[in-house]
Enzyme design. Structure first.
Site, short mmCIF file in Angstrom:
data_model
loop_
_atom_site.label_atom_id
_atom_site.label_comp_id
_atom_site.label_asym_id
_atom_site.label_seq_id
_atom_site.Cartn_x
_atom_site.Cartn_y
_atom_site.Cartn_z
N GLY A 88 33.54 11.32 115.39
CA GLY A 88 33.06 10.15 114.66
C GLY A 88 31.57 10.21 114.33
O GLY A 88 30.84 9.23 114.45
N GLU A 137 23.15 17.19 99.52
CA GLU A 137 24.49 17.40 100.11
C GLU A 137 25.33 18.32 99.23
O GLU A 137 26.54 18.38 99.35
CB GLU A 137 25.17 16.06 100.36
CG GLU A 137 24.33 15.11 101.21
CD GLU A 137 24.76 15.00 102.67
OE1 GLU A 137 25.94 15.20 102.96
OE2 GLU A 137 23.89 14.71 103.52
N HIS A 153 29.98 10.52 99.32
CA HIS A 153 29.61 11.52 98.32
C HIS A 153 30.26 11.13 97.00
O HIS A 153 31.35 10.53 96.99
CB HIS A 153 30.13 12.92 98.70
CG HIS A 153 29.46 13.54 99.88
ND1 HIS A 153 30.12 14.20 100.88
CD2 HIS A 153 28.15 13.59 100.21
CE1 HIS A 153 29.28 14.65 101.76
NE2 HIS A 153 28.06 14.30 101.39
N CYS A 158 36.70 18.47 98.99
CA CYS A 158 35.62 18.72 99.97
C CYS A 158 35.73 20.11 100.56
O CYS A 158 34.73 20.71 100.92
CB CYS A 158 35.72 17.75 101.15
SG CYS A 158 35.59 16.03 100.72
O1 SUG Z 1 29.92 14.94 105.87
N1 SUG Z 1 32.80 14.58 107.79
C1 SUG Z 1 32.18 15.08 106.61
C2 SUG Z 1 33.12 15.03 105.45
C3 SUG Z 1 32.57 15.74 104.26
C4 SUG Z 1 33.41 15.60 103.07
N2 SUG Z 1 32.82 16.28 101.99
C5 SUG Z 1 32.82 15.88 100.71
N3 SUG Z 1 33.06 14.62 100.35
N4 SUG Z 1 32.50 16.73 99.80
C6 SUG Z 1 30.90 14.31 106.27
O2 SUG Z 1 30.90 13.09 106.39
C7 SUG Z 1 32.93 14.17 110.17
C8 SUG Z 1 32.68 15.01 111.39
C9 SUG Z 1 32.84 14.34 112.67
O3 SUG Z 1 32.83 13.13 112.76
O4 SUG Z 1 32.91 15.08 113.65
C10 SUG Z 1 32.23 14.74 109.00
O5 SUG Z 1 31.19 15.33 109.13
#
Ligand code: SUG
Length: 417
Positions: free
Chosen positions: A20, A163, A231, A348
């Site tokens: 999370g 990002e 994003h 993603c």
């Molecule tokens: O950066 N989730 C990523 C998901 C990234 C998705 N990428 C794009 N939309 N392109 C983030 O929020 C969750 C990891 C954790 O909670 O352990 C996380 O990092």
């Protein structure tokens, strides 16, 4: 040179877990503390790559980064075995699987020197992602080592959050022709952070040598970020002439459409109205976090996650669009549930690079036999399940490191990354 679209998918690493860590990413926040299934996650990712190959697309991969991130922990003066739970979670995240955040890519036809430029994202907004960039840089330098065709840039200074390709779109007649590049940034996200900063996007555009006449900076709407679109690729995706977006994706939708009509009259706008699919359903289902691709048969195809098929408003919209012969001609459904539970959909998981496959290190390109080999090493070595309480166990740390080493060995990348 034959320029083509190549999607590089991040292989889900053996430490994939639900800590999370991403504030503003609703799926990740919702699943905090759940048990993850790294082996199933990685195999789901391989199946998605197989589906892309079956469509006739060229497919690449990126390998998972070393976890725990021992170098980062050392900079913080602690070893993984001694780190507290929060710090260790940040060092164990498998978040580099989301390759759309690895870098921003400008294909050769858009850049001043004709090379494909890639700027590694600094991902400075989230601690668990802020340490990805050195390993990403090393990997991109290897995969795209031929400097006749590629130019790799280190991240822009961390004063400005970047990002990567998740906030970048490109419109063009065809991939190998000059395009109009759209950089989407956030100013405010209500309760949630805006992770892409305008100054970072501007810097990337300058570093890539883009023509200002063919570059747009577009503000993401505050309501989209506040609804969980951390994003832009959660609410919009582009491919060739098509921009597919939610009505509430951009701060000034009308202004953007005016600009696009002036600068790229051939463009086709496919909008999903809020009255048909609310932002909540769009974000929960990840309708827009789809891969919009043109396979060799020329039929624009949307690769969506199963969650989109299960969301009635979204599935109905897609059926209506297909029946009406809209710009999207085919829908493919993939299962990436383990990644989705951390807020990462089909788009993603991939970094799209327009390049000549012959110019790329072949170890980063895949075919079916290679996917079979990867599948066998992952089935043998990846942990089956990680419960939150396991995260610090010495056995898990060792297994994660051994599993990655076995994968790199299979790919002939040992000692290099
Ligand atoms: O950066 N989730 C990523 C998901 C990234 C998705 N990428 C794009 N939309 N392109 C983030 O929020 C969750 C990891 C954790 O909670 O352990 C996380 O990092």
């Amino acid at each position: 040179m034959s320029l083509t679209e190549i999607n590089f998918d991040g292989i889900v690493g053996p430490s994939h877990n639900y800590a999370g860590l991403s504030f503003g990413n609703l799926a990740a926040m919702r699943n905090m503390g759940a048990s993850s299934r790294p082996r199933a996650a990685a195999l789901q990712g391989l199946d998605k790559m197989r589906a892309n190959l079956a469509l006739g697309l060229t497919q690449g991969l990126f390998v998972p980064q070393p976890r725990p991130a021992r170098g980062w922990l050392a900079e913080l003066g602690v070893e993984a075995e001694q780190a507290d739970t929060a710090l260790l979670a940040n060092a164990m995240s498998a978040s580099s699987m989301w390759a759309a955040n690895a870098a921003t890519v400008s294909p050769g036809p858009d850049t001043a020197d004709g090379r494909t430029h890639l700027t590694v994202a600094n991902l400075k907004s989230m601690p668990h992602r802020s340490h990805e960039w050195p390993a990403t840089l090393a990997q991109l330098r290897l995969a795209f080592a031929d400097d006749r065709y590629f130019r790799i840039h280190a991240p822009v200074p961390s004063a400005f959050g970047d990002e990567g390709a998740a906030n970048h779109m490109r419109l063009t007649e065809r991939h190998g022709a000059p395009g109009l590049e759209l950089f989407v940034y956030g100013v405010s996200g209500g309760a949630f952070p805006a992770r892409q900063h305008l100054e970072a996007s501007r810097a990337v555009a300058r570093l890539h040598g883009l023509d200002p006449e063919r570059t747009l900076f577009v503000e993401q709407s505050e309501e989209a970020i506040a609804a969980g679109a951390f994003h832009n690729d959660v609410v919009a995706v582009a491919n060739e002439r098509v921009l597919f977006a939610h009505e509430q994706a951009f701060a000034d939708r009308d202004g953007l459409l005016d600009q696009l009509n002036t600068r790229f009259p051939a463009f086709e706008y496919v909008e999903v109205a809020a009255a048909d699919v609310g932002l909540d359903d769009a974000i929960r289902s990840y309708l827009f976090n789809a891969q919009l691709v043109t396979p060799p048969d020329g039929q624009p195809t949307l690769i969506i996650p199963e969650e989109a098929r299960e969301t009635t408003s979204v599935w109905n919209w897609l059926q209506r669009h297909l029946a009406g012969n809209g710009a999207i001609r085919r829908v493919e459904v993939v299962n990436v549930r383990e990644s989705m539970a951390n807020g990462g959909g089909p788009a993603c998981l991939r970094l799209r690079v327009v390049a000549d496959p012959a110019a790329i290190d072949p170890r980063f390109l895949v075919d079916e036999p290679k996917l079979d080999r990867l599948s066998s090493v992952i089935s043998r070595t990846w942990p089956e399940e990680i419960a939150p309480a396991d995260l610090g166990s010495p056995q898990l740390l060792a297994q994660v490191e051994q599993a990655r080493a076995a994968l790199l060995d299979t790919l002939d990348l040992s000692q290099l990354l």
